[in-house]
Scaffold this active site. Structure first.
Site, PDB file in Angstrom:
ATOM      1  N   VAL A  24       0.828  -1.210   0.000  1.00 45.39           N
ATOM      2  CA  VAL A  24       0.000   0.000   0.000  1.00 45.39           C
ATOM      3  C   VAL A  24       0.859   1.256   0.000  1.00 45.39           C
ATOM      4  O   VAL A  24       0.638   2.190  -0.779  1.00 45.39           O
ATOM      5  CB  VAL A  24      -0.956   0.005   1.212  1.00 45.39           C
ATOM      6  N   ALA A  53       9.391   6.245   5.854  1.00 49.35           N
ATOM      7  CA  ALA A  53      10.039   5.378   6.829  1.00 49.35           C
ATOM      8  C   ALA A  53       9.904   3.922   6.402  1.00 49.35           C
ATOM      9  O   ALA A  53       8.804   3.454   6.075  1.00 49.35           O
ATOM     10  CB  ALA A  53       9.418   5.570   8.208  1.00 49.35           C
ATOM     11  N   LYS A 115      -6.499  -1.289  10.672  1.00 49.64           N
ATOM     12  CA  LYS A 115      -7.726  -1.821  11.272  1.00 49.64           C
ATOM     13  C   LYS A 115      -7.480  -2.487  12.620  1.00 49.64           C
ATOM     14  O   LYS A 115      -8.285  -2.359  13.542  1.00 49.64           O
ATOM     15  CB  LYS A 115      -8.384  -2.809  10.324  1.00 49.64           C
ATOM     16  N   VAL A 142     -11.141  -0.300   6.402  1.00 50.03           N
ATOM     17  CA  VAL A 142     -12.218  -1.269   6.160  1.00 50.03           C
ATOM     18  C   VAL A 142     -12.585  -1.254   4.680  1.00 50.03           C
ATOM     19  O   VAL A 142     -12.916  -0.208   4.139  1.00 50.03           O
ATOM     20  CB  VAL A 142     -13.475  -0.951   7.007  1.00 50.03           C
ATOM     21  N   LYS A 215     -12.589  -5.307  11.483  1.00 48.88           N
ATOM     22  CA  LYS A 215     -13.390  -4.402  10.652  1.00 48.88           C
ATOM     23  C   LYS A 215     -14.816  -4.289  11.179  1.00 48.88           C
ATOM     24  O   LYS A 215     -15.413  -3.208  11.155  1.00 48.88           O
ATOM     25  CB  LYS A 215     -13.379  -4.894   9.205  1.00 48.88           C
TER      26      LYS A 215
END
Length: 442
Positions: A24, A53, A115, A142, A215
């Site tokens: 991601v 980072a 989450k 979510v 979630k």
């Protein structure tokens, strides 16, 4: 909207730090670069990436990040005075929690996709954001790219949500879809999901329902203005779902899905309470969630004024999740420029969270029985003794293959569980071969 810190100095650009550059994080960095001019126009000022980072400087990455932006000192990065907004996409509890808290304490707003941390310790993060006068956004936590949290937190804030039911884990949906479509067994479908990259080498978090439970806690908290943690969520995974269960669902015109369900129920005190659960269930093929296939996610919301709403789309993956992250970044950056913040935690309702035993559910029960007179009456009596009404019953097979398939009306889960345990002790019952909850119809 509440105001930000009174002593904030005006800024003409928003300094951004990214924690994590994996699946991601790398896509977040890519979009920050490729869409820089559009993002600046939407925010009202440029977004300036100050650092990324990472755990290892020499690790292979999906995007090229200038070496002068990479750092292994995440705490030092979030403490920099030129960082106005921190994006956390590391995941897990540690070191994400101290990093987020440090970022807020240092005056940065935070966008996270975490989450697990939100479900375990969301109130601590909310309180830190409130104290700092900064935003805490987490749309990507979510259902990936699907916009569901902001509609619950903002768009439906004038309505009364009564139920949220969703498919919020793509791995389990892929497995169950293959079992339904091709008649695959669980292990076979899991192996295929792992081969295609939909499931991790260790799929426990997905197939045992831990991911969906986190979630569900977030959805329940937002929908019902009550603090709900992952430990409040009843959790069952899909490892016990068999090809026979899927076939039984097909015979009923249903399909098996792993569902995250949060709803308002009535507690024994007579007051409204929240129930939150994750488990496999049969739903009719006519239900909107039944058509959600492959690794897609969907959330079905029911409210008093708006009625029924469906949110559907890719629930994971680098680019889809990064899309949700950047949406939050734009909003938080605008607020940072304006010296304001968005909606914080809403837990005013402070409802009790029902234990699973008090939650109203329905069961599908397959029972291997002796093929002789009086068996059906005896089984029906067992249900009646526990105040469980039978909706439908059918017999399949003869002789040694005789089986009763019973679908109950709604009752408490404790009543239904007690009924199943009673059935297992009866002399006429050879085995209770399948027990699964039924949702989406009554």
């Amino acid at each position: 909207m509440s105001s930000g810190n009174p002593g904030d100095k005006p800024i003409d650009r928003v300094g951004v730090a990214v924690l994590g550059c994996g699946v991601v994080g790398s896509q977040v960095v890519r979009l920050l670069h490729e869409q820089a001019s559009d993002l600046a126009a939407r925010v009202g000022a440029p977004l300036e990436l100050k650092g990324v980072a990472v755990r290892r400087l020499d690790a292979p990455r999906d995007v090229d990040v200038p070496t002068d932006l990479l750092t292994t000192d995440a705490m030092g990065l979030v403490a920099r005075d030129d960082v106005d907004l921190v994006i956390e996409v590391i995941g897990g509890i540690e070191p994400a929690r101290p990093l987020i808290l440090a970022a807020l304490e240092n005056g940065a707003s935070v966008v996270t996709a975490n989450k697990a941390l939100l479900a375990e310790d969301g109130p601590t993060l909310y309180e830190a954001a409130e104290k700092a006068g900064r935003d805490l956004y987490f749309e990507a936590a979510v259902a990936g790219a699907i916009p569901i949290l902001r509609p619950l937190r903002e768009s439906l804030s004038g309505d009364r949500v009564t139920r949220v039911m969703g498919i919020v884990n793509g791995t389990t949906n892929y497995i169950l879809d293959k079992m339904d479509t091709y008649g695959s067994g669980f292990e076979e479908a899991l192996a295929e999901a792992q081969e295609l990259g939909y499931a991790e080498a260790d799929p426990t978090a997905d197939v045992e329902g831990f991911d969906a439970a986190a979630k569900a806690a977030i959805l329940a908290s937002l929908a019902f203005h009550t603090r709900v943690t992952a430990s409040d969520v009843h959790r069952e995974g899909i490892t016990e779902v068999t090809a026979g269960d899927v076939a039984s669902a097909t015979e009923m015109g249903s399909v098996v899905k792993l569902l995250a369900i949060a709803e308002l129920n009535e507690a024994s005190s007579g007051e409204s309470a929240v129930s939150a659960r994750v488990h496999p269930a049969m739903i009719p093929r006519s239900h909107p969630l039944a058509s959600v296939r492959e690794a897609y996610n969907a959330v079905f919301v029911e409210s008093e004024a708006a009625g029924q709403l469906m949110f559907y789309g890719p629930g994971a993956g680098g680019s889809p999740t990064a899309s949700a992250v950047l949406g939050d970044v734009v909003t938080a950056a605008r607020h940072r420029l304006q010296g304001t913040t968005g909606a914080g935690e809403s837990s005013y309702a402070d409802r009790a969270v029902l234990p699973m035993g008090e939650t109203l559910t329905r069961y599908h029960v397959a029972i291997d029985v002796d093929d002789r007179a009086g068996v059906l009456a005896a089984v029906a009596t067992a249900f009646a003794e526990h105040d469980v009404s039978i909706q439908t019953v059918r017999q399949e097979g003869r002789g040694e293959d005789a089986q009763l398939v019973v679908v109950s009306h709604e009752a408490t889960d404790a009543q239904l569980s007690a009924t199943v345990e009673h059935l297992r002790t009866m002399e006429i019952v050879r085995d209770v071969t399948s027990v699964m909850r039924v949702e989406g119809t009554e």
